[in-house]
Design a protein around this motif. Sequence first.
Motif, short mmCIF file in Angstrom:
data_model
loop_
_atom_site.label_atom_id
_atom_site.label_comp_id
_atom_site.label_asym_id
_atom_site.label_seq_id
_atom_site.Cartn_x
_atom_site.Cartn_y
_atom_site.Cartn_z
N LEU A 99 -26.11 3.87 16.05
CA LEU A 99 -25.82 2.57 15.78
C LEU A 99 -26.64 1.69 17.13
CD1 LEU A 99 -22.11 2.44 15.34
CD2 LEU A 99 -23.92 2.30 13.65
N HIS A 100 -27.54 2.46 17.90
CA HIS A 100 -28.38 1.87 18.92
C HIS A 100 -29.21 0.47 18.25
CE1 HIS A 100 -31.23 0.89 21.78
NE2 HIS A 100 -30.43 1.65 23.00
N PRO A 101 -29.06 -0.57 18.78
CA PRO A 101 -29.66 -1.77 18.27
C PRO A 101 -31.34 -1.47 17.76
CG PRO A 101 -28.51 -2.29 20.26
CD PRO A 101 -28.47 -0.98 20.24
N LEU A 102 -32.08 -0.59 18.53
CA LEU A 102 -33.44 -0.26 18.19
C LEU A 102 -33.50 0.41 16.88
CD1 LEU A 102 -36.37 -0.13 19.08
CD2 LEU A 102 -35.77 2.10 20.27
N LEU A 103 -32.54 1.21 16.65
CA LEU A 103 -32.53 2.13 15.34
C LEU A 103 -32.32 1.12 14.18
CD1 LEU A 103 -31.18 5.52 16.25
CD2 LEU A 103 -33.50 5.01 16.14
N ALA A 104 -30.95 0.28 14.59
CA ALA A 104 -30.62 -0.64 13.52
C ALA A 104 -31.77 -1.56 13.09
CB ALA A 104 -29.66 -1.51 14.11
N MET A 105 -32.88 -1.73 14.15
CA MET A 105 -33.99 -2.65 13.64
C MET A 105 -35.03 -2.10 12.94
SD MET A 105 -34.45 -5.19 17.02
CE MET A 105 -35.85 -6.17 16.21
N MET A 106 -35.11 -0.88 13.00
CA MET A 106 -36.25 -0.18 12.37
C MET A 106 -36.12 -0.25 10.68
SD MET A 106 -36.58 3.57 14.39
CE MET A 106 -36.46 3.46 16.21
N PRO A 107 -37.54 -0.27 10.33
CA PRO A 107 -37.38 -0.23 8.78
C PRO A 107 -37.22 0.91 8.38
CG PRO A 107 -39.62 -0.18 9.70
CD PRO A 107 -38.79 -0.51 10.87
N ASP A 108 -36.76 0.89 6.90
CA ASP A 108 -36.47 2.11 6.20
C ASP A 108 -37.58 3.18 6.20
OD1 ASP A 108 -33.80 1.42 5.51
OD2 ASP A 108 -34.40 0.53 3.63
N MET A 109 -38.72 2.69 6.43
CA MET A 109 -39.97 3.49 6.24
C MET A 109 -40.99 3.14 7.10
SD MET A 109 -42.30 5.19 3.21
CE MET A 109 -43.20 3.63 2.89
N MET A 110 -41.34 4.07 8.27
CA MET A 110 -42.76 3.73 8.89
C MET A 110 -43.86 4.68 8.31
SD MET A 110 -40.89 3.56 12.80
CE MET A 110 -39.43 2.53 12.99
N ARG A 111 -45.12 4.05 8.24
CA ARG A 111 -46.18 4.80 7.96
C ARG A 111 -46.96 4.99 9.17
NH1 ARG A 111 -48.77 3.12 2.47
NH2 ARG A 111 -49.67 5.10 2.67
N ALA A 112 -47.39 6.06 9.31
CA ALA A 112 -48.38 6.20 10.56
C ALA A 112 -49.65 5.56 10.42
CB ALA A 112 -48.76 7.73 10.72
N GLY A 113 -50.25 5.49 9.19
CA GLY A 113 -51.46 4.69 8.89
C GLY A 113 -51.62 3.46 9.20
N GLU A 114 -50.48 2.76 9.18
CA GLU A 114 -50.27 1.31 9.28
C GLU A 114 -50.47 1.29 10.92
OE1 GLU A 114 -46.89 0.15 7.39
OE2 GLU A 114 -47.82 0.14 5.52
#
Length: 345
Positions: A150-165
């Motif tokens: 429940l850390h605020p940083l994790l809560a802000m993350m999108p459902d998917m992160m692409r390394a290429g982007e």
Amino acid sequence: MLAHSSRSATPPSPASEATSGRDLLTQVLLDLRLDGVEYGRCVMQAPWAIAFPARREASFHFVAQGGGWLKLPDADWVRLNAGDAVLLPRGSFHVVASDPDVPTIDIDAFARVPVSENLYLVKTGDDADVDPAARSVMFCGSMRFNLDPLHPLLAMMPDMMRAGELAQRDPTVPAMLEAMEREVSLDRIGACGIMARLADVLAASIIRAWVECGCSDSSGWIAAVHCPSIGRVIAAIHAEPERDWSVPELAGLMGASRSRFAEAFTRTLGETPARYVARIKMFQARRWIAQEGMRVAVAANRLGYDSEASFSRAFKRIIGRSPGALRSEHLHPRPRAAFEARAPR
């Protein structure tokens, strides 16, 4: 007072006053660790489509050869090519397939071959039966964050992160991708183990690149951390979660009146100072109880609660589970189902 305690608070420490929001964000990223739970090297012959159920751990996929498509609920299909890597920080349900039209089969319907304690090799059949032109090789795994879910940083993350982007903005990302590709192409002894460690580092690099380059919204936790005045307050709360913080104390750190501070804090973070302090206290409590097996009464006392009952009510309200149940799981862990990165028979 923000915490349920009759104790008087001591004056803000020099360390708290000197800590800036940037220092806090830097420290969070320095402390961020992802430990691989399980990994599987999957060799698949098209057509194939695998459904990965939602799980507590983050999910990770690296395409070593061939390619495929990935789909999250309520989202479009995303093309994955050789050399691509994706991180799903919340472990959302998703499907990875050779083609969007292939019928999906749940991962539990497939077989695996254990390589070591947390590594699995997956093949569709004998190597002689695999058509190289229709073959895809993926390195799939699950990771556990050392941050509270429940850390605020994790809560802000999108459902998917692409390394290429993020590769063009952070030189460490393509370097990690190249290292993983090199391990796969050389196919040396112990390659799976090295790939697992590289995946852990790559996932952390993806998150760092996202924080530094991909989440510059004018609101939310990261924006608040970057704000000189609010960031100083947030840093102080995180540095001393056991402290019995009061609104006047926090307002003093910001150099503002109580009402001006409360309004600015709530507007920027979307929750009151009292709610934020309570959440950070419970994050600390969960770490003590779930990772160290600390007694509930001891955690309650260290966080300034007058009684174990009031602490337990606050813990369950914020975390969603009782602290006693969490400690029981630590003392008597259930056998964890192994992550089965598998391929069609």
